[in-house]
Design an enzyme around this catalytic site. Structure first.
Site, short mmCIF file in Angstrom:
data_model
loop_
_atom_site.label_atom_id
_atom_site.label_comp_id
_atom_site.label_asym_id
_atom_site.label_seq_id
_atom_site.Cartn_x
_atom_site.Cartn_y
_atom_site.Cartn_z
CD GLU A 37 -2.97 -0.67 -0.16
OE1 GLU A 37 -3.14 0.50 -0.49
OE2 GLU A 37 -3.45 -1.63 -0.78
CB CYS A 207 -23.17 4.93 -13.72
SG CYS A 207 -21.91 6.21 -13.89
#
Length: 329
Positions: A37, A207
């Site tokens: 990360e 969306c």
DNA sequence: AATCCGGGGAT
DNA sequence: ATCCCAGGATT
């Protein structure tokens, strides 16, 4: 079925078919997830893979990393950029050994208190390594959420707050690890910045940007910081397959890394090459000179065998310069 | 709130 | 040439 459940189930069904499941850091090991990360902050997956494998090969666990010399940690970061990430990884490893029994704490606030770990990285560690229901808001999640919910042109702080709210509201409590991975995969494989592949998207019926054919308007463009032009004057001295390097100071660009010795002012004679090197906030012009008469006056320099360069943390610009001048010098 | 911090891929 | 990438720390 409500909108959120639809969002989750359609996303997770897509992930089961098309998501990434074999990246080298997709393991139930918070140490490895954490290292990945940090490396992945503002850095693309393809570039991270080789750095990640080399890093965990040298530092396979928290204790070995904590005991390492910071210069060796930085050396494995050479060319990756944002070198404070390497310093923070080293500091955090030492804190974990001293205060957390040599493991990362399973607690959002405690994670965020560690150097280099913000809310997104903390959420990624908790969700990806331990399957806990914590949201993330990286560039991929921002792009997906801003399109699905048509979040745009508002003040930046409100924009960020709204996206965090959506990310947390939608997270799957049953499969948080897969949910977060799915959002990132969708953002990087389908809901890409330009020309998104909306016909393949599992969220296209939800969306809002797609429904009104405005996906290109979301997310809103970032305000770019102005790049300032800076000219450096450096000496390139190579003798017997060794190069003269100087360790840079602890602040500013390439802090603590090894680079060519620099000098103030310019000598128009002996100019070997002029290299342009662009950073996110600087446009560097690096004038490289040969002037062996000055070498005796340069302090704190060390001869480094070119074959040992990888042992000394250095920016990619150094490699660029050596390669550019090599044939002439 | 704006800036600092790297390097490179995609277009 | 422009945008932005599995962002966070500092000013």
């Amino acid at each position: 079925m409500n909108q959120i459940m639809k969002f989750q189930s359609q996303l997770l069904n897509w992930y089961d078919l098309h998501g990434r499941k074999n990246l080298p850091w997709q393991v139930d090991d918070s140490y490895l997830v954490w290292i990945s990360e940090i490396m992945l902050q503002q850095t693309q997956v393809l570039k991270v893979i080789d750095y990640f494998n080399a890093f965990i090969s040298e530092f396979p666990n928290m204790k070995l990393l904590a005991q390492a010399d910071i210069n060796d940690v930085l050396a494995l970061w050479s060319g990756l950029g944002y070198y404070n990430r390497a310093r923070n990884i080293h500091k955090t490893a030492q804190i974990c050994v001293q205060e957390h029994n040599a493991i990362l704490p399973l607690d959002l606030k405690k994670l965020m208190a560690l150097p280099g770990i913000g809310q997104t990285t903390a959420g990624a560690i908790l969700s990806l390594a331990s399957n806990l229901p914590f949201a993330i808001l990286d560039g991929n999640v921002k792009r997906v959420m801003s399109r699905v919910y048509r979040v745009g042109e508002i003040k930046l702080s409100e924009y960020t707050n709204k996206l965090w709210q959506l990310a947390e509201q939608n997270i799957s409590k049953q499969r948080p690890k897969n949910y977060n991975q799915a959002l990132m995969d969708l953002g990087s494989l389908v809901c890409v910045r330009s020309k998104p592949r909306c016909h393949e998207c599992p969220l296209n019926t939800l969306c809002q940007a797609y429904q009104v054919n405005e996906t290109e308007l979301y997310p809103p463009k970032k305000t770019k910081t102005k790049q300032i032009a800076v000219t450096l004057h450096a000496l390139l001295v190579i003798k017997d397959e060794k190069i003269l390097l100087r360790k840079r100071g602890e602040t500013g660009i390439w802090a603590g890394l090894w680079f060519l010795p620099e000098f103030i002012g310019k000598k128009s004679s002996n100019l070997l090459h002029s290299i342009k090197h662009v950073l996110s906030h600087r446009i560097l012009t690096i004038n490289v000179y040969k002037n062996k008469e000055l070498v005796d006056k340069i302090q704190d320099c060390h001869w480094v065998a070119l074959s040992d360069l990888k042992k000394f943390a250095h920016p990619s610009a150094l490699v660029k310069i050596i390669n550019a001048v090599d044939l002439k010098y």
